[in-house]
Design an enzyme around this catalytic site. Structure first.
Site, PDB file in Angstrom:
ATOM      1  CB  CYS A   1      -0.906   0.017   1.231  1.00 22.70           C
ATOM      2  SG  CYS A   1      -2.187  -1.250   1.214  1.00 22.70           S
TER       3      CYS A   1
ATOM      4  CD  GLN B   1       1.516  -5.074  10.114  1.00 19.97           C
ATOM      5  OE1 GLN B   1       2.307  -4.137  10.250  1.00 19.97           O
ATOM      6  NE2 GLN B   1       0.548  -5.326  10.978  1.00 19.97           N
TER       7      GLN B   1
ATOM      8  CG  MET C   1      -5.377  -3.258   6.600  1.00 19.96           C
ATOM      9  SD  MET C   1      -4.434  -2.814   8.080  1.00 19.96           S
ATOM     10  CE  MET C   1      -2.795  -2.617   7.369  1.00 19.96           C
ATOM     11  CB  ILE C   2      -9.991  -6.942   6.313  1.00 26.58           C
ATOM     12  CG1 ILE C   2     -10.147  -5.949   5.160  1.00 26.58           C
ATOM     13  CG2 ILE C   2     -11.356  -7.321   6.872  1.00 26.58           C
ATOM     14  CD1 ILE C   2     -10.849  -4.657   5.519  1.00 26.58           C
TER      15      ILE C   2
END
Length: 424
Positions: free
Chosen positions: A54, A118, A195-196
């Site tokens: 991202c 991450q 991430m969710i």
């Protein structure tokens, strides 16, 4: 040609999300991109790996110096983006700067969330993909193995990852700014990735009235929803059900927006203009940026959350100096390895040249002995022949050199061929 390790790309510091999403690469695009990069430059790009998240898209290469300046233009061309639009946002690091950059990225020093863990897993995935694509060789393999080792050392010996303020926690804080207590909020999560899952964990701790997971694959949605006693729905149900939710958090790998302006506008009318918080953590974005124009919608991008997260990261900054010191030491070690590796072919060639002389002189000596020559005379000729050939190269170089080159040889040759007393 000399081969350098280098990296080029853009990140959350050099480029806004509107630019990053144009060069973002989903997993299925990485192998074709690696093949395209190596094909575009032939043998000039020996090895390559691509890290796309991202917050960054970066290409790591072992490439000939002659093509280094041309490499960033490849990224623009691959994504059909005008080079002039991309160039102001690109950076390139060569040799020790490239090594240092890789070490800092893996250690979380170059992240939007300082010290976030991450990125290390994402880098390992990128290296695994490059290995499967056949684009890793000795140089990048060694670079990344040392990169992972440095990241582990930084995390174990410093407090860089302590008190982590994650993007997921930031999403909760933004929702609480609008609604206060989230106990009456209905929350929708679009996607079912890591991430969710992190966001769902943070929101679940606030015990919202309802949580629903929407995903293209219902089985994955059900697997995640089962952990939080949440409901599920298909993405195709969004037009009919979006108005039910007060908070929407989206992070998918879709190359096109999932929620457009028209769809969200219809939902706000159904909601009779009750506020809605929408958090878009995807790159490329899942929610059209024009949605932010709607008066009742609070839309936050990954960059907006990054600014919020940075404001809470002061507790880790004291560890940065210590982490940078570790990285500097490891950069020097890696560059020493690279320099040592460059010497290996020279040493191999010297050994081969000496072996060729040895074979030729021994064969000559055997022929002389077979003709009945005196062994003592043959030995003398063997020693003379070896000595002459041993000295031929240095003597020729010295006789043919001039000025500064000759002076350099005069200073160097005594070290290469020390006198008898110096060898004791």
């Amino acid at each position: 040609m000399s081969v350098d390790v280098l990296t080029f790309g853009l990140n959350h510091v050099s480029a806004p999300v509107s630019v990053r999403e144009r060069v973002s690469m989903p997993v299925e695009l990485l192998k074709p991109a690696l093949a395209g990069l190596r094909s575009a430059f032939g043998g000039a790009v020996r090895e390559a790996a691509i890290l796309s998240t991202c917050n960054r898209t970066e290409v790591y290469c072992a490439a000939d110096r002659a093509v280094a300046d041309q490499l960033p233009a490849w990224l623009a061309d691959f994504h059909s983006v005008a080079a002039g639009e991309l160039q102001p946002h690109l950076y390139r690091h060569d040799r020790d700067d490239a090594v240092r950059h890789a070490f800092r990225v893996a250690s979380g020093l170059d992240s939007m969330v300082l010290g976030e863990p991450q990125i290390l897993g994402q880098m390992k995935d990128a290296v695994r993909t490059a290995g499967e694509a056949g684009s890793l060789g000795t140089l990048l393999h060694q670079l990344f193995q040392r990169t992972f080792s440095v990241a582990k050392e930084v995390r174990s010996q410093t407090a860089i990852g302590a008190h982590s303020v994650s993007m997921a926690a930031a999403a909760v804080r933004l929702a609480e700014r609008v609604f206060g207590d989230l106990g009456q909020a209905r929350t929708l999560f679009i996607g079912a990735g890591e991430m969710i899952e992190l966001c769902a964990t943070h929101f679940a701790a606030r015990q919202p009235q309802a949580m629903v997971v929407a995903n293209r694959t219902l089985e994955r949605a059900e697997h995640l929803a089962g952990r939080f006693a949440a409901g599920t729905m298909r993405l195709s149900d969004l037009p009919e059900r979006l108005a039910e939710f007060d908070v929407v958090v989206s992070c998918t790998a879709s190359s096109l927006p999932i929620l457009g302006l028209g769809l969200v506008e219809r939902a706000t009318r159904v909601r009779r203009h009750r506020p809605m918080v929408m958090v878009d953590l995807a790159v490329p974005r899942d929610i059209e940026p024009e949605v932010a124009r709607l008066g009742d919608v609070y839309l936050y991008s990954v960059d907006d959350l990054g600014k919020l997260v940075q404001s809470g990261s002061d507790a880790r900054r004291a560890a940065v100096v210590q982490a940078e010191a570790i990285i500097e030491a490891r950069v020097r070690h890696f560059m020493h390895w690279m320099q040592s590796r460059a010497v290996v072919p020279v040493i191999q060639n010297l050994h081969q040249a000496a072996a060729d002389i040895q074979v030729a002189e021994l064969e000559r000596a055997r022929r002389l002995l077979a003709r009945g020559e005196s062994p003592e005379a043959v030995l003398e000729q063997l020693a003379h022949g070896l000595t002459q050939k041993y000295l031929h190269g240095p003597m020729a170089a010295l006789n043919q050199s001039q000025d500064a080159d000759r002076q350099q040889l005069i200073e160097l040759l005594p070290r290469l061929f020390p006198a008898k007393d110096a060898r004791r």
